[in-house]
Enzyme design. Structure first.
Site, short mmCIF file in Angstrom:
data_model
loop_
_atom_site.label_atom_id
_atom_site.label_comp_id
_atom_site.label_asym_id
_atom_site.label_seq_id
_atom_site.Cartn_x
_atom_site.Cartn_y
_atom_site.Cartn_z
N HIS A 274 23.06 51.51 59.17
CA HIS A 274 23.04 50.42 60.15
C HIS A 274 24.17 50.62 61.15
O HIS A 274 25.33 50.68 60.77
CB HIS A 274 23.18 49.06 59.47
CG HIS A 274 21.90 48.56 58.90
ND1 HIS A 274 21.69 47.24 58.54
CD2 HIS A 274 20.73 49.19 58.64
CE1 HIS A 274 20.47 47.09 58.08
NE2 HIS A 274 19.86 48.25 58.11
N TYR B 137 24.22 37.31 60.24
CA TYR B 137 25.13 36.31 59.66
C TYR B 137 25.03 35.06 60.53
O TYR B 137 25.42 35.10 61.70
CB TYR B 137 26.57 36.82 59.66
CG TYR B 137 26.87 37.97 58.71
CD1 TYR B 137 26.53 39.28 59.01
CD2 TYR B 137 27.52 37.73 57.49
CE1 TYR B 137 26.81 40.32 58.14
CE2 TYR B 137 27.81 38.77 56.61
CZ TYR B 137 27.45 40.06 56.94
OH TYR B 137 27.73 41.09 56.07
N PRO C 80 31.97 37.17 49.30
CA PRO C 80 31.08 38.26 49.73
C PRO C 80 30.87 38.37 51.24
O PRO C 80 30.28 39.35 51.71
CB PRO C 80 29.75 37.93 49.03
CG PRO C 80 29.83 36.48 48.69
CD PRO C 80 31.27 36.15 48.51
N LYS D 192 33.00 43.37 51.01
CA LYS D 192 34.10 44.28 50.68
C LYS D 192 34.29 44.57 49.19
O LYS D 192 35.01 45.51 48.83
CB LYS D 192 35.43 43.71 51.22
CG LYS D 192 35.53 43.73 52.72
CD LYS D 192 35.75 45.14 53.23
CE LYS D 192 35.46 45.30 54.69
NZ LYS D 192 34.31 46.16 54.99
N TYR E 107 34.89 45.64 59.36
CA TYR E 107 33.58 45.62 58.70
C TYR E 107 33.17 47.01 58.23
O TYR E 107 32.68 47.17 57.11
CB TYR E 107 32.52 45.04 59.65
CG TYR E 107 31.23 44.69 58.94
CD1 TYR E 107 31.09 43.46 58.28
CD2 TYR E 107 30.15 45.57 58.92
CE1 TYR E 107 29.92 43.13 57.62
CE2 TYR E 107 28.98 45.25 58.27
CZ TYR E 107 28.86 44.03 57.62
OH TYR E 107 27.70 43.72 56.96
P1 RFL Z 1 31.74 44.90 37.79
O1 RFL Z 1 30.59 45.36 38.59
O2 RFL Z 1 31.84 43.46 37.46
O3 RFL Z 1 31.73 45.76 36.44
C1 RFL Z 1 32.56 45.45 35.36
C2 RFL Z 1 31.89 45.93 34.08
O4 RFL Z 1 32.75 45.68 32.97
C3 RFL Z 1 31.99 45.16 31.91
N1 RFL Z 1 32.88 44.37 31.01
C4 RFL Z 1 33.34 44.83 29.83
N2 RFL Z 1 33.18 46.00 29.20
C5 RFL Z 1 33.80 46.15 27.99
N3 RFL Z 1 34.55 45.17 27.40
C6 RFL Z 1 34.74 43.99 28.02
N4 RFL Z 1 35.49 43.03 27.46
C7 RFL Z 1 34.14 43.78 29.29
N5 RFL Z 1 34.10 42.75 30.17
C8 RFL Z 1 33.36 43.12 31.20
C9 RFL Z 1 30.93 44.32 32.58
O5 RFL Z 1 29.80 44.10 31.74
C10 RFL Z 1 30.60 45.18 33.80
O6 RFL Z 1 29.55 46.10 33.53
O7 RFL Z 1 33.14 45.30 38.47
P2 RFL Z 1 33.54 46.58 39.42
O8 RFL Z 1 33.06 47.86 38.79
O9 RFL Z 1 34.96 46.38 39.73
O10 RFL Z 1 32.66 46.41 40.73
C11 RFL Z 1 32.89 45.33 41.60
C12 RFL Z 1 31.59 44.93 42.30
O11 RFL Z 1 30.59 44.73 41.32
C13 RFL Z 1 31.75 43.65 43.15
O12 RFL Z 1 32.99 43.66 43.81
C14 RFL Z 1 30.63 43.51 44.20
O13 RFL Z 1 29.40 43.29 43.58
C15 RFL Z 1 30.95 42.35 45.16
N6 RFL Z 1 29.88 42.10 46.14
C16 RFL Z 1 29.76 42.90 47.27
N7 RFL Z 1 30.59 43.94 47.47
C17 RFL Z 1 30.43 44.77 48.55
O14 RFL Z 1 31.23 45.72 48.70
N8 RFL Z 1 29.42 44.61 49.48
C18 RFL Z 1 28.53 43.56 49.35
O15 RFL Z 1 27.60 43.48 50.15
C19 RFL Z 1 28.71 42.64 48.24
N9 RFL Z 1 27.86 41.63 48.06
C20 RFL Z 1 28.98 41.04 45.95
C21 RFL Z 1 27.98 40.82 46.94
C22 RFL Z 1 29.04 40.23 44.81
C23 RFL Z 1 28.15 39.20 44.66
N10 RFL Z 1 28.24 38.45 43.46
C24 RFL Z 1 27.14 38.15 42.62
C25 RFL Z 1 29.53 38.12 42.89
C26 RFL Z 1 27.09 39.77 46.80
C27 RFL Z 1 27.17 38.94 45.67
C28 RFL Z 1 26.20 37.80 45.58
C1 PHB Z 2 23.82 41.75 50.35
O1 PHB Z 2 22.90 42.40 50.88
O2 PHB Z 2 23.75 41.37 49.16
C2 PHB Z 2 25.01 41.38 51.14
C3 PHB Z 2 25.16 41.89 52.42
C4 PHB Z 2 26.27 41.56 53.18
C5 PHB Z 2 27.21 40.70 52.66
C6 PHB Z 2 27.08 40.20 51.37
C7 PHB Z 2 25.96 40.53 50.59
O3 PHB Z 2 28.28 40.35 53.43
#
Ligand code: RFL
Ligand code: PHB
Length: 389
Positions: A72, A200, A292, A296, A384
């Protein structure tokens, strides 16, 4: 069992760290509390910075991303009934890639399995020991059998609710936190996205985001109250609310259909300092959370493990402590800039219940300024697409 680096958690941080170390000939074992299928069922991030893509290139995990991911060159801000394009390519010469975290996790898991490195899923009661001394180890049980993993270092990549940060004595850590008085209600549906780029929307009816996973799969979010129960949100109610937050032409173009996932995520900013305690390192969501809005979270997990892998490679190959000693400060410098950006964009685009009409006018003036000034737009765009490592 013995390994050089015990990695707790098989999210993007743990898996990418494992591959960066493997490439350098450093052995790791990943302990994951959940099953593989459970980890792969979590719908999360969608936007990758090009720094994140480069790291995936470096470990050989990007073939499918380049084939199926969507590059994008811009995104849109919708307010005042109009969409305004932020031209990332023109403003920064860079772009982002839309590729679901679920797919990225699957690619990294497949690569790890092919490399023969050990991942133990459904590891229960993971506990970290002696990371302050020279002989760290991790205990856990698998299928009812107690086990011990000896290691040189522990990488806590186990997310916000993990055991790693919780193992650090409270007086050795400083926590910084802001909670927001709303969450995001998200829906995934097999319908074509309303626009080919992300939109957005920060209009008077509240924030909404139109995102996607592919040309036939859409991801949409609407700001909602923290007391909302997802069970009260039928698909119809969600689509009606989303339409209300879009301008008439976009609302008209929206294609709706049955949801395949629906969930509510609260918004939070959080940083734990430092990110190293003796032979334990924290990386990704274990150390920090961003709302979110700036996309980041996953990208910060990637930059953390980039710094951490460099530090560990330096230690094992050159017997130098310098990278390890610098890890926390290097990672936090980038983390705080992303925290600032995510907080700022969240504050600009959302309705806060306590806001008075003055604040609404200020938000609107800032949005107007933003899309009328190349300097302001460039500042948004360079954050971004991702600040340099
Ligand atoms: P994770 O993905 O939470 O993975 C951690 C893992 O550790 C396990 N765990 C354990 N394992 C062993 N013993 C224990 N006691 C444990 N406790 C936990 C868990 O089961 C899991 O498998 O962390 P990590 O690897 O640091 O990754 C971080 C990302 O997942 C997170 O920052 C992103 O998903 C955030 N996020 C977004 N980030 C972006 O860069 N771009 C985006 O567009 C974006 N959109 C989002 C998001 C997060 C969202 N939610 C649901 C919070 C959109 C949403 C809606
Ligand atoms: C997503 O596609 O889940 C998404 C995209 C952009 C954001 C957050 C989540 O800023």
């Amino acid at each position: 069992m013995r390994t050089q680096v015990a990695i707790i958690g098989s999210g993007p941080a743990g898996l990418l760290l494992g591959q960066l170390l493997h490439k350098a000939g450093i052995d790791s074992v990943i302990l994951e509390r959940r099953s593989r299928d459970y980890v792969l069922s979590r719908i999360r991030a969608g936007v990758l910075e090009d720094g994140t893509v480069s790291l995936l290139d470096a470990v050989g995990a990007s073939a499918r991303l380049h084939a199926e991911g969507l590059p994008h060159d811009g995104f849109e801000l919708l307010f005042g009934g109009r969409r305004h394009r932020i031209d990332l390519q023109r403003l920064t010469g860079r772009r982002v890639t839309i590729y679901g975290q679920t797919e990225l996790t699957r690619d990294l898991m497949d690569l790890r399995a092919a490399s023969g490195a050990t991942t133990i899923f459904e590891a229960e009661d993971v506990a970290l020991h002696d990371f302050d001394g020279g002989k760290p180890h991790v205990t856990f049980s698998k299928g009812g059998t107690a086990q011990r993993l000896d290691c040189d270092f522990i990488a806590g990549c186990d997310g916000y609710h993990g055991v790693s940060r919780a193992s650090v004595p409270a007086d050795a850590m400083q926590l910084f936190e802001r909670t927001y008085p709303f969450g995001w209600l998200g829906i995934l549906a097999d319908v074509p996205p309303v626009s080919h780029e992300l939109v957005y929307a920060g209009d008077d009816s509240g924030f909404a985001l139109c995102s996607m996973r592919s040309p036939s799969r859409s991801r949409y979010y609407v700001q909602c109250g923290l007391d909302e129960d997802v069970a009260n949100w039928s698909d119809e109610r969600f689509w009606d609310e989303l339409r209300r937050r879009l301008d008439p032409a976009t609302a008209e173009a929206l294609v709706t259909g049955p949801s395949i996932e629906k969930s509510i995520a609260p918004l939070r900013s959080f940083v734990a300092e430092p990110m190293r305690f003796g032979r334990l390192f924290l990386a990704g969501d274990a150390a920090h959370i961003v709302p979110p809005t700036g996309a980041k979270g996953l990208n910060l997990a990637a930059s953390d493990v980039h710094y951490l892998s460099q530090a560990l490679i330096e230690y094992f190959n050159e017997r130098s402590q310098a990278g390890i000693d610098a890890y926390s400060a290097r990672a936090l410098a980038r983390v705080w800039k992303a925290e600032r950006f995510s907080w700022w964009l969240t504050s600009l685009m959302h309705h806060f219940p306590q806001d008075n009409p003055f604040i609404r006018r200020i938000q609107r003036a800032e949005l107007d300024y933003l899309v009328s000034s190349d300097h302001a737009m460039a500042a948004l765009a360079e954050n971004y697409v991702g600040l340099p490592y």
